[in-house]
Design a protein around this motif. Structure first.
Motif, PDB file in Angstrom:
ATOM      1  N   VAL A  99       0.864  -1.180   0.000  1.00 24.13           N
ATOM      2  CA  VAL A  99       0.000   0.000   0.000  1.00 24.13           C
ATOM      3  C   VAL A  99       0.900   1.230   0.000  1.00 24.13           C
ATOM      4  CG1 VAL A  99      -1.753   1.289   1.250  1.00 24.13           C
ATOM      5  CG2 VAL A  99      -1.870  -1.208   1.139  1.00 24.13           C
ATOM      6  N   THR A 100       0.696   2.073  -1.007  1.00 24.19           N
ATOM      7  CA  THR A 100       1.619   3.169  -1.290  1.00 24.19           C
ATOM      8  C   THR A 100       0.922   4.505  -1.071  1.00 24.19           C
ATOM      9  OG1 THR A 100       2.614   1.757  -2.972  1.00 24.19           O
ATOM     10  CG2 THR A 100       3.224   4.082  -2.998  1.00 24.19           C
ATOM     11  N   THR A 101       1.445   5.315  -0.148  1.00 20.06           N
ATOM     12  CA  THR A 101       0.948   6.662   0.081  1.00 20.06           C
ATOM     13  C   THR A 101       2.026   7.656  -0.354  1.00 20.06           C
ATOM     14  OG1 THR A 101       1.738   6.525   2.362  1.00 20.06           O
ATOM     15  CG2 THR A 101      -0.571   5.984   1.963  1.00 20.06           C
ATOM     16  N   PHE A 102       1.643   8.904  -0.505  1.00 18.43           N
ATOM     17  CA  PHE A 102       2.558   9.890  -1.088  1.00 18.43           C
ATOM     18  C   PHE A 102       2.673  11.136  -0.232  1.00 18.43           C
ATOM     19  CE2 PHE A 102       1.249   7.315  -4.660  1.00 18.43           C
ATOM     20  CZ  PHE A 102       2.424   7.159  -5.380  1.00 18.43           C
ATOM     21  N   GLU A 103       3.894  11.696  -0.212  1.00 20.19           N
ATOM     22  CA  GLU A 103       4.137  13.063   0.226  1.00 20.19           C
ATOM     23  C   GLU A 103       4.699  13.779  -0.992  1.00 20.19           C
ATOM     24  OE1 GLU A 103       6.468  13.415   3.708  1.00 20.19           O
ATOM     25  OE2 GLU A 103       5.253  12.012   4.873  1.00 20.19           O
ATOM     26  N   GLY A 104       3.866  14.544  -1.677  1.00 17.87           N
ATOM     27  CA  GLY A 104       4.251  15.066  -2.986  1.00 17.87           C
ATOM     28  C   GLY A 104       4.327  13.907  -3.963  1.00 17.87           C
ATOM     29  N   ALA A 105       5.458  13.814  -4.681  1.00 19.01           N
ATOM     30  CA  ALA A 105       5.634  12.717  -5.628  1.00 19.01           C
ATOM     31  C   ALA A 105       6.335  11.516  -5.015  1.00 19.01           C
ATOM     32  CB  ALA A 105       6.426  13.198  -6.847  1.00 19.01           C
ATOM     33  N   GLU A 106       6.796  11.652  -3.739  1.00 17.41           N
ATOM     34  CA  GLU A 106       7.599  10.593  -3.126  1.00 17.41           C
ATOM     35  C   GLU A 106       6.711   9.553  -2.452  1.00 17.41           C
ATOM     36  OE1 GLU A 106      10.856   9.929  -3.231  1.00 17.41           O
ATOM     37  OE2 GLU A 106      11.072  11.599  -4.628  1.00 17.41           O
ATOM     38  N   PRO A 107       6.904   8.258  -2.775  1.00 15.62           N
ATOM     39  CA  PRO A 107       6.064   7.222  -2.193  1.00 15.62           C
ATOM     40  C   PRO A 107       6.580   6.700  -0.858  1.00 15.62           C
ATOM     41  CG  PRO A 107       7.504   6.260  -3.861  1.00 15.62           C
ATOM     42  CD  PRO A 107       7.796   7.748  -3.834  1.00 15.62           C
ATOM     43  N   ALA A 108       5.653   6.236  -0.019  1.00 13.15           N
ATOM     44  CA  ALA A 108       5.977   5.478   1.193  1.00 13.15           C
ATOM     45  C   ALA A 108       5.170   4.183   1.143  1.00 13.15           C
ATOM     46  CB  ALA A 108       5.626   6.276   2.440  1.00 13.15           C
ATOM     47  N   PHE A 109       5.747   3.067   1.615  1.00  9.64           N
ATOM     48  CA  PHE A 109       5.162   1.750   1.401  1.00  9.64           C
ATOM     49  C   PHE A 109       4.858   1.042   2.721  1.00  9.64           C
ATOM     50  CE2 PHE A 109       7.998   2.772  -2.096  1.00  9.64           C
ATOM     51  CZ  PHE A 109       7.223   2.499  -3.217  1.00  9.64           C
ATOM     52  N   THR A 110       3.694   0.378   2.775  1.00  6.74           N
ATOM     53  CA  THR A 110       3.347  -0.545   3.851  1.00  6.74           C
ATOM     54  C   THR A 110       2.969  -1.874   3.208  1.00  6.74           C
ATOM     55  OG1 THR A 110       2.502   1.298   5.174  1.00  6.74           O
ATOM     56  CG2 THR A 110       1.886  -0.930   5.862  1.00  6.74           C
ATOM     57  N   PHE A 111       3.551  -2.982   3.718  1.00  9.79           N
ATOM     58  CA  PHE A 111       3.430  -4.278   3.043  1.00  9.79           C
ATOM     59  C   PHE A 111       2.478  -5.205   3.789  1.00  9.79           C
ATOM     60  CE2 PHE A 111       7.473  -2.394   2.000  1.00  9.79           C
ATOM     61  CZ  PHE A 111       7.556  -2.579   0.634  1.00  9.79           C
TER      62      PHE A 111
END
Length: 311
Positions: A87-99
């Motif tokens: 599951v990918t969330t964003f701060e601007g264009a940068e992604p953060a991932f939770t698996f």
């Protein structure tokens, strides 16, 4: 031209998006090594993917996507567990991932599953990323690395949410340094370097990794470009100016482009050669950032030339 073997995870990204004011998650095929394999293949390289794919419907979609992208599946084994979701969330264009998914569908490749003759005959062997955090894949990657007959390339692709404490980070540092020591090329991000070494200076990280034994190191620095270090010197290369909308897969596209250039032009003998390879890779990444979504954003040579001219 020879071929590359890419070992690592394939999964499904659920990318946060907005549709008519409602927050939704858009499905996309991903996983850093899969992105690398697809990126190199779309740029004209011959690539074999080695890893485990689920037998479920999402695993079937990944397998079909690899075939459509021109990635070989000689090293694929199918497993009867659900496909891992990121599951990918964003701060601007940068992604953060939770698996999500246990055991991870991507982590089940064993040493017995390896095609040793394929690995020994490859011009380039790539591994790295989150699959190394789990057995039996970690043992398979170590054996593949020892069997590799050509250029060995590595990307730690650190994901903080998979490192619950300082002990986990220390164990990962020891593990990736084991691969750094015998790599011909290490590619990592400045965020990876910060997490591993607590230092935001990409040159310091590159020097440390080269001192371990790596032949060349490329530290990507987002919109600032990339720091390149080789035996005869180092340089900071600027990234092309782009209107970024999604950085998912951008670092992977750098590695995919480098793999494609290693296949077509071979291992550079000097910093100047690495600068040419990395300038091309940064142009590819810039184009990827202008498109939504990971593996599907990886461009063809014609698309790269249309956007940037000959590089």
């Amino acid at each position: 031209m020879g071929y590359a073997v890419v070992l690592g995870e394939a999964l499904i990204d659920l990318l946060e998006d907005d549709q008519d004011g409602a927050q939704i998650y858009r499905q996309a095929i991903g996983g850093a090594p899969l992105n690398v394999a697809v990126g190199a293949a779309r740029l004209g390289g011959r690539v074999e993917y080695s890893g485990t794919l689920s037998t479920d419907v999402l695993g079937e979609r990944i397998a079909a996507f690899l075939r459509t992208a021109g990635v070989g599946d000689l090293g694929v084994r199918r497993v009867d567990v659900p496909t891992t979701l990121a599951v990918t969330t964003f701060e601007g264009a940068e992604p953060a991932f939770t698996f999500y998914g246990e055991p991870p569908s991507y982590s089940l490749l064993t040493p017995a599953d390896l095609d040793r003759s394929m690995l020994a005959g490859a011009d380039v062997v790539y591994t790295g990323s989150i699959c190394l955090l789990r057995e039996p894949f970690r043992s398979a990657a170590r054996e593949a690395w020892a069997t590799a007959g050509g250029v060995r390339v590595f990307d730690p692709n650190v994901r903080p949410k998979l490192l619950p404490d300082a002990a986990a980070l220390s164990a990962l540092r020891d593990l990736v340094e084991e691969f750094f020591a015998t790599a011909d090329l290490v590619k990592l991000s400045s965020a990876d370097a910060q997490l591993l070494y607590g230092d935001s200076d990409p040159a310091a990280a590159a020097d440390r990794i080269r001192a371990l034994g790596a032949g060349a190191v490329v530290v990507t620095c987002g919109a600032k470009g990339a720091h390149v270090a080789a035996a005869d010197g180092s340089a900071l290369l600027p990234a092309p100016a782009v209107a970024a909308i999604d950085a998912t897969g951008a670092g992977d596209s750098v590695m995919g482009a480098l793999v494609s250039r290693l296949l077509s032009d071979g291992l550079p003998a000097s910093l100047a050669g690495w600068q040419r390879h990395v300038s091309f890779a940064l142009a590819v990444a810039g184009l990827v950032c202008e498109r939504p979504g990971g593996a599907t954003a990886m461009p063809s040579p014609a698309e790269v030339e249309a956007r940037w001219g000959k590089i």
